[in-house]
Design a protein around this motif. Structure first.
Motif, PDB file in Angstrom:
ATOM      1  N   ALA A  69     -67.705 -72.132 -56.331  1.00  0.00           N
ATOM      2  CA  ALA A  69     -68.508 -71.128 -55.621  1.00  0.00           C
ATOM      3  C   ALA A  69     -68.772 -69.984 -56.594  1.00  0.00           C
ATOM      4  O   ALA A  69     -68.141 -69.899 -57.652  1.00  0.00           O
ATOM      5  CB  ALA A  69     -67.765 -70.620 -54.389  1.00  0.00           C
ATOM      6  N   PHE A  70     -69.678 -69.099 -56.213  1.00  0.00           N
ATOM      7  CA  PHE A  70     -69.986 -67.916 -57.009  1.00  0.00           C
ATOM      8  C   PHE A  70     -69.777 -66.688 -56.141  1.00  0.00           C
ATOM      9  O   PHE A  70     -70.254 -66.628 -55.011  1.00  0.00           O
ATOM     10  CB  PHE A  70     -71.435 -67.961 -57.497  1.00  0.00           C
ATOM     11  CG  PHE A  70     -71.810 -66.790 -58.356  1.00  0.00           C
ATOM     12  CD1 PHE A  70     -71.490 -66.780 -59.698  1.00  0.00           C
ATOM     13  CD2 PHE A  70     -72.463 -65.698 -57.810  1.00  0.00           C
ATOM     14  CE1 PHE A  70     -71.822 -65.695 -60.494  1.00  0.00           C
ATOM     15  CE2 PHE A  70     -72.793 -64.610 -58.608  1.00  0.00           C
ATOM     16  CZ  PHE A  70     -72.480 -64.604 -59.942  1.00  0.00           C
ATOM     17  N   LEU A  71     -69.043 -65.711 -56.664  1.00  0.00           N
ATOM     18  CA  LEU A  71     -68.787 -64.482 -55.923  1.00  0.00           C
ATOM     19  C   LEU A  71     -68.613 -63.326 -56.902  1.00  0.00           C
ATOM     20  O   LEU A  71     -67.798 -63.417 -57.822  1.00  0.00           O
ATOM     21  CB  LEU A  71     -67.530 -64.625 -55.056  1.00  0.00           C
ATOM     22  CG  LEU A  71     -67.173 -63.426 -54.179  1.00  0.00           C
ATOM     23  CD1 LEU A  71     -68.201 -63.268 -53.053  1.00  0.00           C
ATOM     24  CD2 LEU A  71     -65.790 -63.590 -53.606  1.00  0.00           C
ATOM     25  N   SER A  72     -69.384 -62.281 -56.714  1.00  0.00           N
ATOM     26  CA  SER A  72     -69.254 -61.037 -57.494  1.00  0.00           C
ATOM     27  C   SER A  72     -69.227 -61.270 -58.997  1.00  0.00           C
ATOM     28  O   SER A  72     -68.356 -60.767 -59.705  1.00  0.00           O
ATOM     29  CB  SER A  72     -67.998 -60.285 -57.068  1.00  0.00           C
ATOM     30  OG  SER A  72     -68.027 -60.001 -55.701  1.00  0.00           O
ATOM     31  N   GLY A  73     -70.175 -62.045 -59.498  1.00  0.00           N
ATOM     32  CA  GLY A  73     -70.272 -62.271 -60.937  1.00  0.00           C
ATOM     33  C   GLY A  73     -69.309 -63.282 -61.510  1.00  0.00           C
ATOM     34  O   GLY A  73     -69.199 -63.418 -62.725  1.00  0.00           O
ATOM     35  N   CYS A  74     -68.591 -64.001 -60.639  1.00  0.00           N
ATOM     36  CA  CYS A  74     -67.584 -64.956 -61.114  1.00  0.00           C
ATOM     37  C   CYS A  74     -67.779 -66.334 -60.501  1.00  0.00           C
ATOM     38  O   CYS A  74     -68.154 -66.454 -59.341  1.00  0.00           O
ATOM     39  CB  CYS A  74     -66.185 -64.466 -60.746  1.00  0.00           C
ATOM     40  SG  CYS A  74     -65.744 -62.901 -61.501  1.00  0.00           S
ATOM     41  N   LEU A  75     -67.497 -67.362 -61.302  1.00  0.00           N
ATOM     42  CA  LEU A  75     -67.384 -68.723 -60.779  1.00  0.00           C
ATOM     43  C   LEU A  75     -65.957 -68.894 -60.281  1.00  0.00           C
ATOM     44  O   LEU A  75     -65.004 -68.472 -60.947  1.00  0.00           O
ATOM     45  CB  LEU A  75     -67.658 -69.754 -61.864  1.00  0.00           C
ATOM     46  CG  LEU A  75     -69.105 -70.017 -62.230  1.00  0.00           C
ATOM     47  CD1 LEU A  75     -69.182 -70.932 -63.443  1.00  0.00           C
ATOM     48  CD2 LEU A  75     -69.857 -70.624 -61.071  1.00  0.00           C
ATOM     49  N   LEU A  76     -65.807 -69.501 -59.111  1.00  0.00           N
ATOM     50  CA  LEU A  76     -64.489 -69.803 -58.566  1.00  0.00           C
ATOM     51  C   LEU A  76     -64.318 -71.316 -58.547  1.00  0.00           C
ATOM     52  O   LEU A  76     -65.220 -72.046 -58.150  1.00  0.00           O
ATOM     53  CB  LEU A  76     -64.351 -69.266 -57.141  1.00  0.00           C
ATOM     54  CG  LEU A  76     -64.489 -67.763 -56.958  1.00  0.00           C
ATOM     55  CD1 LEU A  76     -64.361 -67.402 -55.487  1.00  0.00           C
ATOM     56  CD2 LEU A  76     -63.463 -67.013 -57.773  1.00  0.00           C
ATOM     57  N   PHE A  77     -63.151 -71.768 -58.975  1.00  0.00           N
ATOM     58  CA  PHE A  77     -62.781 -73.183 -58.929  1.00  0.00           C
ATOM     59  C   PHE A  77     -61.621 -73.294 -57.964  1.00  0.00           C
ATOM     60  O   PHE A  77     -60.615 -72.593 -58.110  1.00  0.00           O
ATOM     61  CB  PHE A  77     -62.364 -73.686 -60.314  1.00  0.00           C
ATOM     62  CG  PHE A  77     -63.460 -73.622 -61.328  1.00  0.00           C
ATOM     63  CD1 PHE A  77     -64.306 -74.698 -61.504  1.00  0.00           C
ATOM     64  CD2 PHE A  77     -63.640 -72.495 -62.104  1.00  0.00           C
ATOM     65  CE1 PHE A  77     -65.324 -74.646 -62.443  1.00  0.00           C
ATOM     66  CE2 PHE A  77     -64.647 -72.426 -63.049  1.00  0.00           C
ATOM     67  CZ  PHE A  77     -65.500 -73.503 -63.218  1.00  0.00           C
ATOM     68  N   THR A  78     -61.730 -74.186 -56.976  1.00  0.00           N
ATOM     69  CA  THR A  78     -60.695 -74.300 -55.952  1.00  0.00           C
ATOM     70  C   THR A  78     -60.138 -75.719 -55.898  1.00  0.00           C
ATOM     71  O   THR A  78     -60.887 -76.687 -55.885  1.00  0.00           O
ATOM     72  CB  THR A  78     -61.244 -73.931 -54.561  1.00  0.00           C
ATOM     73  OG1 THR A  78     -62.324 -74.812 -54.244  1.00  0.00           O
ATOM     74  CG2 THR A  78     -61.745 -72.501 -54.532  1.00  0.00           C
ATOM     75  N   GLY A  79     -58.814 -75.804 -55.873  1.00  0.00           N
ATOM     76  CA  GLY A  79     -58.141 -77.082 -55.660  1.00  0.00           C
ATOM     77  C   GLY A  79     -58.520 -78.157 -56.647  1.00  0.00           C
ATOM     78  O   GLY A  79     -58.696 -77.911 -57.821  1.00  0.00           O
ATOM     79  N   GLY A  80     -58.655 -79.375 -56.125  1.00  0.00           N
ATOM     80  CA  GLY A  80     -58.997 -80.531 -56.932  1.00  0.00           C
ATOM     81  C   GLY A  80     -57.812 -81.455 -57.112  1.00  0.00           C
ATOM     82  O   GLY A  80     -56.669 -81.110 -56.826  1.00  0.00           O
TER      83      GLY A  80
END
Length: 159
Positions: A69-80
């Motif tokens: 996801a993208f939030l406040s200028g950052c890419l977020l990577f979750t789980g996997g």
């Protein structure tokens, strides 16, 4: 207006950040199966051009089926799925794409491990939806829960 965009490889996720699209993960000859960071390309619609984004490995071990996801200028990577244990992980990792070093930062962990899940942003929150806890992301351990990440508090809570 609709525009056709051709990706160079099959992608795991597509994230929009203002006017820029980020195609994340997937399969490519330029990415070795072990040890490389997620393959990311950046598409600039006004320029109609792609460029590869170089970044350091955000995960402690290789991952697949993670969410982005993208939030406040950052890419977020979750789980996997962890390539060693083949079980889902709880980690949430942020990479500031405005920073030239693209160094990953570990945030609060999700409440439950997830892989093959959906991640969306809405009104300054990140929602992590569904998924599974094993490499067999189609069941029998599929989940019907939703977590919400609040960047102000840095916490995830069930919704």
């Amino acid at each position: 207006m609709f525009v056709t965009i051709f990706l160079s490889v099959l992608r795991l996720g597509l994230v929009r950040a203002k006017e820029i699209l980020y195609a994340v993960g997937g399969i490519s000859e330029v990415v070795s199966p072990h040890g490389d960071p997620p393959f990311i390309e950046q598409y600039n619609p006004p320029m109609n051009s792609w460029k590869t984004v170089k970044m350091v490995q955000p995960f402690s071990v290789d991952r697949d089926h993670y969410g982005t996801a993208f939030l406040s200028g950052c890419l977020l990577f979750t789980g996997g799925i962890d390539s060693v244990s083949e079980w889902a992980k709880r980690e949430v990792i942020r990479v500031n794409i405005g920073n030239t070093s693209l160094t990953p930062t570990t945030l609060s962990s999700m409440l439950v491990p997830r892989a093959g899940h959906c991640v969306v942003t809405s009104e300054h929150f990140v929602y992590v939806i569904g998924g599974a806890q094993t490499q067999n992301i189609e069941a029998p351990l599929g989940m019907n829960t939703v977590e919400r990440y609040n960047p102000r508090t840095g916490r995830l809570l069930f919704v």
